[in-house]
Enzyme design. Sequence first.
Site, short mmCIF file in Angstrom:
data_model
loop_
_atom_site.label_atom_id
_atom_site.label_comp_id
_atom_site.label_asym_id
_atom_site.label_seq_id
_atom_site.Cartn_x
_atom_site.Cartn_y
_atom_site.Cartn_z
N ASP A 162 3.36 9.45 -0.69
CA ASP A 162 2.18 8.67 -0.32
C ASP A 162 1.99 7.56 -1.34
OD1 ASP A 162 -0.09 8.09 1.20
OD2 ASP A 162 -0.81 10.16 1.17
N HIS A 191 0.82 -1.22 0.00
CA HIS A 191 0.00 0.00 0.00
C HIS A 191 0.84 1.26 0.00
CE1 HIS A 191 -4.09 -1.72 0.75
NE2 HIS A 191 -3.34 -2.76 1.00
C1 GDG Z 1 -2.25 3.81 3.24
C2 GDG Z 1 -1.24 4.51 2.32
C3 GDG Z 1 -2.91 4.42 0.48
C4 GDG Z 1 -8.69 9.94 7.65
N1 GDG Z 1 -9.00 10.71 8.73
C5 GDG Z 1 -10.18 10.29 9.16
C6 GDG Z 1 -10.60 9.25 8.33
N2 GDG Z 1 -9.67 9.07 7.42
C7 GDG Z 1 -9.78 8.08 6.33
C8 GDG Z 1 -9.86 8.76 4.99
C9 GDG Z 1 -9.32 7.67 4.08
C10 GDG Z 1 -8.30 6.98 4.96
O1 GDG Z 1 -8.62 7.27 6.30
C11 GDG Z 1 -6.88 7.48 4.71
O2 GDG Z 1 -6.42 6.88 3.55
P1 GDG Z 1 -5.11 7.41 2.80
O3 GDG Z 1 -5.07 6.71 1.51
O4 GDG Z 1 -5.23 8.88 2.65
O5 GDG Z 1 -3.86 7.15 3.72
P2 GDG Z 1 -3.20 6.01 4.72
O6 GDG Z 1 -4.01 5.81 5.93
O7 GDG Z 1 -1.81 6.48 4.96
O8 GDG Z 1 -3.21 4.66 3.86
C12 GDG Z 1 -1.98 5.33 1.26
C13 GDG Z 1 -3.80 3.63 1.41
O9 GDG Z 1 -3.03 2.91 2.38
C14 GDG Z 1 -4.63 2.60 0.64
O10 GDG Z 1 -3.83 1.75 -0.11
O11 GDG Z 1 -3.74 5.23 -0.34
O12 GDG Z 1 -1.05 5.92 0.39
O13 GDG Z 1 -0.36 5.34 3.09
O14 GDG Z 1 -10.31 6.75 3.73
O15 GDG Z 1 -11.18 9.16 4.74
N3 GDG Z 1 -11.75 8.60 8.49
C15 GDG Z 1 -12.54 8.96 9.53
N4 GDG Z 1 -12.17 9.97 10.39
C16 GDG Z 1 -11.02 10.66 10.24
O16 GDG Z 1 -10.73 11.55 11.03
N5 GDG Z 1 -13.68 8.31 9.72
#
Ligand code: GDG
Length: 468
Positions: free
Chosen positions: A368, A160
Amino acid sequence: MSRLVIVSNRIADPRKAAAGGLAVAVKDSLQETGGVWFGWSGKLRDAGNDATHRGDGVQVQTVGGIQLATIDLDPRDYDAYYLGYSNNVLWPVFHYRLDLAQFDRRFADGYRRVNQLFARKLYPLLRPDDIVWVHDYQLIPLAAELRAMGCTNPIGFFLHIPMPPLPIMAAIPEHEWLMRSLFAYDLVGFQTEADLLHFEQYVEAEAGAARLPNGRLRAFGRTLSAGAFPIGINVDEFAALAGDRDGIAMFDRMRDEYSRRQLLVGVDRLDYTKGLPQRVHAFRELLERYPENRSRATLIQIAAPSRENLGAYDDLRREMDSLCGAINGDYGELEWMPMRYIHRTVARKRLPGLYRASRVALVTPLRDGMNLVAKEFLAAQDETDPGVLVLSRFAGAAEQMKEALLVNPYDTQGTAQAIQRALAMPLDERRQRYTALMATIRKYDVHWWRTRFLDALADASEAAVAQP
Ligand code: GDG
């Protein structure tokens, strides 16, 4: 039909909101097919007391058609495997942050031990026709451990986070072992073509890998398939969330409160890869260079707590507290504050309304794997009056989302300029960009990701039988 067995470090209760990209995507995949999700429970066993462990120590419960199978970890293992190797070696190095890595042989030993434990607990649960899909950097050696026990199931791995280029990867003392371990999988998937290229360059240069006529790579005496499978979101579900009662209520509240303002939004886990201090600097620069935004633009930054017991995260938290305090102190007025900084997890159902009420999203990580927030922001927009995405060129999402305003987050002035352009963008151009971006995220959604990966895994395991 074969059963899908997903393995990841943590599993998330499907009934609860999860802040984390992997949990969100895996939950969406399993909810569609049913199957087993195996991982760490998030609980630690009392040191020296095995009483909490009955039988094989695997706790199984069925929730919404998904079987959740979890194990607890020994505190010593947790420290070395999770805090040590996963979070202080692999996470920083794979995000190009050698300066934050702490190399310690004991961490690597603990990492290997926990992967062996996962294999020992998982193997007896597997049926002969199960398809095993392992997720992320905490479990790179899992297939090698399962194979050593005699497992012949198709096993795929998805990374990821980014795959760093060779000179960075090679700084990890155990790099050769990690890369060799990957060759126990039938298929290894990356987020982007750039990540795939880094992997291929590594195995060609360091392990003399050869490309077979069927496209597979041979190295370390084994073959594997490798590909780029950019992860997507459940677009319809997210758009529906924006349109349901809570979504509309949140949107209305935001619109009322900010009716005379331009709203900008950032939603991230509080992590040094997300470029949060750089984002605040750019927003400050915007207020400085384009004073017409004072009293008008407000940035709501949600920074969900994450890995709080690690030093680098404490430092970041303090830095953000001070930067956000300073910007409000320096520019705020009685009736306007430039920033609302929220260091808490916000309920998932409130995010779509917040995104929809925002004119601009700032998704500006320093590095990222993909970044799902960029895609969620778009899915929540009103197509007649869509907002604008300002996206870091260093997010995996930038490879697909060329119609966003791409920025270099290290360039404060350049980012401020792009934010200004986003705030002033005419409706026509906003619509054009939105339409093109939506077509991409709709086509490459979470269903596409899962199907493409699992189809490729089926092909790869057939090819592996023909040519191990
Ligand atoms: C890893 C990789 C890759 C965030 N704050 C809150 C919240 N979130 C949710 C978002 C989104 C998820 O969490 C974050 O996803 P990301 O993709 O931005 O980042 P990582 O957690 O670092 O994920 C990344 C991912 O895996 C998938 O392969 O894209 O690059 O680092 O869904 O909405 N959700 C809630 N409250 C929050 O305060 N409910």
